[in-house]
Write a protein that holds these residues in place. Structure first.
Motif: not given
Length: 228
Positions: A102, A55-56, A66, A58-60, A62-63, A98
């Motif tokens: 996600t 899951n880290f 952006r 996905v967050i990484g 996505s951020n 992303p």
């Protein structure tokens, strides 16, 4: 000043540099970018959602996506490679991944746990659990991610014109250079119209898929579907 003058002139529509050609180029950029992004993000999202690990990532992703300036990335890629369709597509893929990643990971991870446990109790393999239970339940959310990614790519594909590529961005760049405001207006209107059309089409597909999935869920939960 008639802002619709460029759109109303029939001579501006046909030809290799006409409006129709620019629309097709824009659709090619968008379609290729979303397809390539989906081929990368959907399998990765399924793996993350099914295993509950990563899951880290996905967050990484996505951020990070952006934070990357698309125009700067596009100029860098074109400088290292060349102009053309694929350098533009490569940059737009980075933007599209992303949303798809996600949505896919969340859809698989949030699939009905009771249905997943029942499938495992019946002796299904992990692959069968994904293909027969988790993926059908996650599909509406995956389509929502594709829809979001498509809208982002349609809007951002206009930057292709800054590196001498095609698309509707050429109308904006050419209009600005010539101080032809009706041409700039035409480019902006056509990008917005294309985004609306694609959003409606993908929204209708998502609604149809969600509607097909709901009766199955009800049937599976109904007492008549449970063997005595």
């Amino acid at each position: 000043m008639n802002l619709f003058a460029f759109l109303e002139n029939p001579e501006n529509w046909p030809g290799p540099n006409g409006i129709w050609a620019r629309v097709v180029e824009h659709l090619i950029f968008t379609g290729l970018s979303v397809v390539v992004a989906a081929l990368i993000a959907i399998p990765l999202g399924i793996l993350i959602g099914h295993t509950g690990r990563g899951n880290f990532l996905v967050i990484g992703v996505s951020n990070a996506a952006r934070a990357i300036p698309t125009l700067g990335l596009l100029v860098l890629v074109v400088t290292l490679l060349s102009t053309g369709t694929w350098p533009v597509v490569a940059c737009l893929v980075v933007l599209a991944i992303p949303a798809i990643l996600t949505a896919t990971a969340a859809g698989i991870q949030n699939a009905d746990r009771e249905a997943v446990h029942a499938a495992r109790a019946l002796g299904m393999t992990p692959g069968q659990v994904v293909s027969k239970v988790e993926w059908p339940l996650a599909l509406p959310l995956v389509i929502s991610g594709l829809r979001s990614a498509t809208l982002q790519v349609v809007a951002t594909a206009t930057v292709a014109a800054f590196v001498s590529s095609g698309g509707l961005g050429r109308l904006l760049i050419n209009g600005q250079r010539l101080q032809d405001y009706p041409q700039m207006f035409a480019g902006a209107v056509l990008v917005a119209a294309l985004a609306i059309v694609l959003d409606v089409v993908l929204g209708a597909i998502g609604w149809a898929v969600g509607r097909r999935a709901r009766p199955r869920g009800k049937t599976a939960e109904s007492p008549a579907a449970v063997p005595a």
